[in-house]
Design a protein around this motif. Structure first.
Motif, short mmCIF file in Angstrom:
data_model
loop_
_atom_site.label_atom_id
_atom_site.label_comp_id
_atom_site.label_asym_id
_atom_site.label_seq_id
_atom_site.Cartn_x
_atom_site.Cartn_y
_atom_site.Cartn_z
N VAL A 1 0.84 -1.20 0.00
CA VAL A 1 0.00 0.00 0.00
C VAL A 1 0.87 1.25 0.00
O VAL A 1 0.58 2.23 -0.70
CB VAL A 1 -0.95 0.00 1.21
N ALA A 2 1.97 1.22 0.77
CA ALA A 2 2.88 2.37 0.80
C ALA A 2 3.50 2.63 -0.57
O ALA A 2 3.60 3.78 -1.01
CB ALA A 2 3.98 2.13 1.84
N LEU A 3 3.89 1.57 -1.25
CA LEU A 3 4.48 1.73 -2.58
C LEU A 3 3.46 2.27 -3.58
O LEU A 3 3.77 3.16 -4.38
CB LEU A 3 5.04 0.39 -3.07
N TRP A 4 2.24 1.75 -3.53
CA TRP A 4 1.20 2.26 -4.43
C TRP A 4 0.87 3.72 -4.10
O TRP A 4 0.56 4.51 -4.99
CB TRP A 4 -0.06 1.40 -4.32
N SER A 5 0.93 4.06 -2.81
CA SER A 5 0.60 5.43 -2.41
C SER A 5 1.63 6.43 -2.90
O SER A 5 1.34 7.64 -2.99
CB SER A 5 0.50 5.51 -0.88
#
Length: 240
Positions: free
Chosen positions: A141-145
């Motif tokens: 999720v952090a990478l996509w964010s």
């Protein structure tokens, strides 16, 4: 797939009919979490109400539009030590496992099974998988964010059922549970988003009761979410 209104009405009926009250079990989880957070405050700030005091002082300084007071307050925050970081991490990991036990309880009462309060410890059997699943989801999720807020939000909904998959089938690895969740949420991420929006009014009211209403709201939200999970799982089973 059933509609949102039917699933939510079913959830309210389950809360009323469960043989071991969801309000009692939720209150137990909230109490344990509250006590653990107070110990963290004690370790990090020397007071069991440290975070509350800090938030209040910060809010007051902002409302008074006093940038010097805000900066002074921020400078006064103690540095994180090794033992406080270790304890905070340990509490966070335990909370993940405790929530796993809570999901097991909610899954059981959806089936009409009597689930004692001790069910909250059932997450210990798959603690490693739950924690590893949480780490993987957090990183993804952090990478996509990093691309923007919306891709991160979509990713969070894509992985939403991963924990449930582990708790219903402990032979799955964390990666398999995440990939299965991606298939289960295909086509219903928008519905899950609308489901969350439908609870915003209740969440505002709960904040006005200093969180006490969460004793009822949390099982209502969790049982509704599990309703979508069960329908999605059934739909996938019919595809094979």
């Amino acid at each position: 797939m059933r509609n949102r209104i039917d699933i939510k009405e079913e959830s309210k009926g389950i809360i009323r009919s469960a043989r071991v009250s969801p309000l009692l079990v939720t209150a137990t989880v909230m109490a344990v979490t509250f006590l653990l957070n107070r110990v963290i405050d004690l370790v990090e700030g020397g007071s069991m109400l440290y975070s509350y005091q800090l938030n209040w002082e910060y809010f007051r300084a902002v409302m008074e539009r006093d940038p010097y007071a805000v900066q002074t307050l921020l400078d006064s925050i103690p540095e994180i030590t090794g033992h406080s970081f270790f304890f905070s991490t340990l509490v966070s990991l335990f909370t993940i496992v405790l929530n796993g036990g809570y999901y097991v309880y909610c899954m059981g009462i959806r089936r009409g099974v009597e689930m004692p309060v001790s069910t909250l410890l059932d997450g210990l059997g798959v603690a490693g998988k739950l924690i590893w699943c949480w780490i993987q989801i957090s990183v993804r999720v952090a990478l996509w964010s990093m691309l923007f807020v919306i891709p991160g939000l979509i990713a969070a909904y894509r992985y939403r059922f991963a924990y449930y998959n582990i708790l219903t089938n402990d032979s799955l690895s964390a990666g398999e549970a995440i990939r299965l969740s991606c298939r289960q949420t295909s086509g219903i991420k928008g519905e899950l988003f609308i489901l969350d929006l439908s609870f915003i009014g209740w969440e505002i009211v709960a904040s006005l009761t200093f969180g006490l209403l969460n004793i009822w709201l949390i099982p209502y939200m969790t049982l509704s979410d599990l309703g979508y999970f069960e329908d999605a799982s059934g739909r996938m089973s019919n595809e094979f």
